[in-house]
Design a protein around this motif. Structure first.
Motif, PDB file in Angstrom:
ATOM      1  N   PRO A  32       0.835  -1.207   0.000  1.00  0.00           N
ATOM      2  CA  PRO A  32       0.000   0.000   0.000  1.00  0.00           C
ATOM      3  C   PRO A  32       0.866   1.253   0.000  1.00  0.00           C
ATOM      4  CG  PRO A  32      -0.089  -1.098   2.129  1.00  0.00           C
ATOM      5  CD  PRO A  32       0.681  -1.988   1.212  1.00  0.00           C
ATOM      6  N   ALA A  33       0.357   2.298  -0.623  1.00  0.00           N
ATOM      7  CA  ALA A  33       1.093   3.561  -0.700  1.00  0.00           C
ATOM      8  C   ALA A  33       1.190   4.229   0.663  1.00  0.00           C
ATOM      9  CB  ALA A  33       0.413   4.490  -1.689  1.00  0.00           C
ATOM     10  N   SER A  34       0.233   3.956   1.518  1.00  0.00           N
ATOM     11  CA  SER A  34       0.267   4.526   2.862  1.00  0.00           C
ATOM     12  C   SER A  34      -0.343   3.533   3.842  1.00  0.00           C
ATOM     13  CB  SER A  34      -0.492   5.853   2.906  1.00  0.00           C
ATOM     14  OG  SER A  34      -1.851   5.632   2.607  1.00  0.00           O
ATOM     15  N   ALA A  35      -0.026   3.730   5.085  1.00  0.00           N
ATOM     16  CA  ALA A  35      -0.541   2.852   6.135  1.00  0.00           C
ATOM     17  C   ALA A  35      -0.881   3.710   7.349  1.00  0.00           C
ATOM     18  CB  ALA A  35       0.500   1.804   6.514  1.00  0.00           C
ATOM     19  N   PRO A  36      -1.871   3.309   8.107  1.00  0.00           N
ATOM     20  CA  PRO A  36      -2.236   4.101   9.283  1.00  0.00           C
ATOM     21  C   PRO A  36      -1.149   4.052  10.356  1.00  0.00           C
ATOM     22  CG  PRO A  36      -3.499   2.066   9.221  1.00  0.00           C
ATOM     23  CD  PRO A  36      -2.716   2.137   7.943  1.00  0.00           C
ATOM     24  N   LEU A  37      -1.035   5.144  11.066  1.00  0.00           N
ATOM     25  CA  LEU A  37      -0.093   5.249  12.181  1.00  0.00           C
ATOM     26  C   LEU A  37      -0.928   5.644  13.386  1.00  0.00           C
ATOM     27  CD1 LEU A  37       2.887   5.291  13.098  1.00  0.00           C
ATOM     28  CD2 LEU A  37       2.930   7.702  12.491  1.00  0.00           C
ATOM     29  N   ASN A  38      -1.138   4.703  14.279  1.00  0.00           N
ATOM     30  CA  ASN A  38      -2.056   4.941  15.391  1.00  0.00           C
ATOM     31  C   ASN A  38      -1.329   4.941  16.730  1.00  0.00           C
ATOM     32  OD1 ASN A  38      -4.411   4.922  13.733  1.00  0.00           O
ATOM     33  ND2 ASN A  38      -4.195   2.712  13.583  1.00  0.00           N
ATOM     34  N   PHE A  39      -1.444   6.041  17.437  1.00  0.00           N
ATOM     35  CA  PHE A  39      -0.922   6.126  18.792  1.00  0.00           C
ATOM     36  C   PHE A  39      -1.672   7.236  19.509  1.00  0.00           C
ATOM     37  CE2 PHE A  39       1.870   8.370  15.868  1.00  0.00           C
ATOM     38  CZ  PHE A  39       1.892   9.653  16.384  1.00  0.00           C
ATOM     39  N   LYS A  40      -1.618   7.207  20.813  1.00  0.00           N
ATOM     40  CA  LYS A  40      -2.344   8.185  21.618  1.00  0.00           C
ATOM     41  C   LYS A  40      -1.409   9.306  22.060  1.00  0.00           C
ATOM     42  CE  LYS A  40      -5.669   4.871  23.264  1.00  0.00           C
ATOM     43  NZ  LYS A  40      -7.050   5.253  23.315  1.00  0.00           N
ATOM     44  N   VAL A  41      -1.955  10.502  22.052  1.00  0.00           N
ATOM     45  CA  VAL A  41      -1.255  11.685  22.560  1.00  0.00           C
ATOM     46  C   VAL A  41      -2.224  12.419  23.474  1.00  0.00           C
ATOM     47  CG1 VAL A  41       0.259  11.918  20.548  1.00  0.00           C
ATOM     48  CG2 VAL A  41      -1.956  13.066  20.568  1.00  0.00           C
ATOM     49  N   SER A  42      -1.691  13.338  24.247  1.00  0.00           N
ATOM     50  CA  SER A  42      -2.572  14.100  25.144  1.00  0.00           C
ATOM     51  C   SER A  42      -3.478  15.019  24.319  1.00  0.00           C
ATOM     52  CB  SER A  42      -1.741  14.932  26.121  1.00  0.00           C
ATOM     53  OG  SER A  42      -1.094  15.989  25.419  1.00  0.00           O
ATOM     54  N   ALA A  53      -0.434  22.727  12.245  1.00  0.00           N
ATOM     55  CA  ALA A  53      -0.652  22.269  10.870  1.00  0.00           C
ATOM     56  C   ALA A  53      -1.567  23.244  10.131  1.00  0.00           C
ATOM     57  CB  ALA A  53      -1.241  20.864  10.863  1.00  0.00           C
ATOM     58  N   ALA A  54      -2.649  23.642  10.777  1.00  0.00           N
ATOM     59  CA  ALA A  54      -3.586  24.572  10.139  1.00  0.00           C
ATOM     60  C   ALA A  54      -2.923  25.922   9.890  1.00  0.00           C
ATOM     61  CB  ALA A  54      -4.824  24.743  11.009  1.00  0.00           C
ATOM     62  N   GLY A  55      -2.138  26.391  10.865  1.00  0.00           N
ATOM     63  CA  GLY A  55      -1.456  27.673  10.717  1.00  0.00           C
ATOM     64  C   GLY A  55      -0.443  27.680   9.583  1.00  0.00           C
ATOM     65  N   ALA A  56       0.147  26.538   9.315  1.00  0.00           N
ATOM     66  CA  ALA A  56       1.137  26.423   8.234  1.00  0.00           C
ATOM     67  C   ALA A  56       0.495  25.924   6.933  1.00  0.00           C
ATOM     68  CB  ALA A  56       2.251  25.475   8.651  1.00  0.00           C
ATOM     69  N   ASP A  57      -0.832  25.770   6.927  1.00  0.00           N
ATOM     70  CA  ASP A  57      -1.571  25.255   5.773  1.00  0.00           C
ATOM     71  C   ASP A  57      -1.025  23.899   5.334  1.00  0.00           C
ATOM     72  OD1 ASP A  57      -3.635  25.367   3.916  1.00  0.00           O
ATOM     73  OD2 ASP A  57      -2.363  26.277   2.375  1.00  0.00           O
ATOM     74  N   LEU A  58      -0.794  23.030   6.323  1.00  0.00           N
ATOM     75  CA  LEU A  58      -0.292  21.682   6.073  1.00  0.00           C
ATOM     76  C   LEU A  58      -1.323  20.659   6.498  1.00  0.00           C
ATOM     77  CD1 LEU A  58       3.315  21.962   7.555  1.00  0.00           C
ATOM     78  CD2 LEU A  58       2.726  21.820   5.137  1.00  0.00           C
ATOM     79  N   LYS A  59      -1.280  19.507   5.861  1.00  0.00           N
ATOM     80  CA  LYS A  59      -2.060  18.377   6.352  1.00  0.00           C
ATOM     81  C   LYS A  59      -1.307  17.809   7.548  1.00  0.00           C
ATOM     82  CE  LYS A  59      -3.982  17.121   1.902  1.00  0.00           C
ATOM     83  NZ  LYS A  59      -4.123  16.084   0.884  1.00  0.00           N
ATOM     84  N   LEU A  60      -2.019  17.085   8.407  1.00  0.00           N
ATOM     85  CA  LEU A  60      -1.382  16.544   9.608  1.00  0.00           C
ATOM     86  C   LEU A  60      -0.213  15.640   9.266  1.00  0.00           C
ATOM     87  CD1 LEU A  60      -4.549  15.722  11.753  1.00  0.00           C
ATOM     88  CD2 LEU A  60      -3.064  17.732  11.885  1.00  0.00           C
ATOM     89  N   ASN A  61      -0.360  14.797   8.238  1.00  0.00           N
ATOM     90  CA  ASN A  61       0.745  13.899   7.896  1.00  0.00           C
ATOM     91  C   ASN A  61       1.930  14.663   7.303  1.00  0.00           C
ATOM     92  OD1 ASN A  61      -0.419  14.435   5.416  1.00  0.00           O
ATOM     93  ND2 ASN A  61      -0.687  12.304   4.834  1.00  0.00           N
ATOM     94  N   GLU A  62       1.687  15.787   6.663  1.00  0.00           N
ATOM     95  CA  GLU A  62       2.796  16.597   6.151  1.00  0.00           C
ATOM     96  C   GLU A  62       3.598  17.196   7.297  1.00  0.00           C
ATOM     97  OE1 GLU A  62       0.856  18.112   1.918  1.00  0.00           O
ATOM     98  OE2 GLU A  62       0.459  19.251   3.733  1.00  0.00           O
ATOM     99  N   LEU A  63       2.893  17.693   8.310  1.00  0.00           N
ATOM    100  CA  LEU A  63       3.590  18.242   9.481  1.00  0.00           C
ATOM    101  C   LEU A  63       4.374  17.150  10.198  1.00  0.00           C
ATOM    102  CD1 LEU A  63       4.301  20.488  11.450  1.00  0.00           C
ATOM    103  CD2 LEU A  63       2.107  20.074  12.603  1.00  0.00           C
ATOM    104  N   LEU A  64       3.803  15.977  10.311  1.00  0.00           N
ATOM    105  CA  LEU A  64       4.503  14.861  10.967  1.00  0.00           C
ATOM    106  C   LEU A  64       5.770  14.493  10.195  1.00  0.00           C
ATOM    107  CD1 LEU A  64       4.485  12.818  13.266  1.00  0.00           C
ATOM    108  CD2 LEU A  64       3.121  11.310  11.808  1.00  0.00           C
ATOM    109  N   ARG A  65       5.686  14.446   8.869  1.00  0.00           N
ATOM    110  CA  ARG A  65       6.888  14.153   8.061  1.00  0.00           C
ATOM    111  C   ARG A  65       7.956  15.219   8.250  1.00  0.00           C
ATOM    112  NH1 ARG A  65       3.237  13.363   3.844  1.00  0.00           N
ATOM    113  NH2 ARG A  65       2.633  11.206   3.723  1.00  0.00           N
ATOM    114  N   GLU A  66       7.539  16.491   8.228  1.00  0.00           N
ATOM    115  CA  GLU A  66       8.507  17.580   8.422  1.00  0.00           C
ATOM    116  C   GLU A  66       9.147  17.500   9.801  1.00  0.00           C
ATOM    117  OE1 GLU A  66       7.491  21.572   7.425  1.00  0.00           O
ATOM    118  OE2 GLU A  66       6.505  20.974   5.552  1.00  0.00           O
ATOM    119  N   ALA A  67       8.356  17.160  10.804  1.00  0.00           N
ATOM    120  CA  ALA A  67       8.894  17.049  12.165  1.00  0.00           C
ATOM    121  C   ALA A  67       9.910  15.915  12.245  1.00  0.00           C
ATOM    122  CB  ALA A  67       7.753  16.820  13.162  1.00  0.00           C
TER     123      ALA A  67
END
Length: 78
Positions: A32-42, A53-67
């Motif tokens: 698959p081109a992508s797979a879910p990444l599931n974990f809990k955060v506060s 993410a919204a402030g930078a006009d990024l999707k959540l997965n884009e921000l996660l990749r950049e991080a």
């Protein structure tokens, strides 16, 4: 009189014995081109992450990749 219904077959759909078209071999299954990444955060972390993410006009997965990219670069892992 027979009450059975017969299907009308197109001549192009009917194979003549000895003239059937061979079936090509099956291709290997694709990953698959992508797979879910599931974990809990506060709740607070989730809110901050979504706001950034919204402030930078990024999707959540884009921000996660950049991080992750920044984290690896900071540690010299790239």
């Amino acid at each position: 009189m027979s009450s059975k219904k017969t299907a009308d077959l197109s001549p192009s759909l009917v194979a003549v014995k000895g003239q059937a078209t061979p079936v090509p071999p099956a291709s290997p299954p694709r990953l698959p081109a992508s797979a879910p990444l599931n974990f809990k955060v506060s709740v607070e972390f989730r809110r901050r992450f979504r706001q950034r993410a919204a402030g930078a006009d990024l999707k959540l997965n884009e921000l996660l990749r950049e991080a992750l990219d920044a984290w690896e670069q900071k540690r010299g892992l790239t």
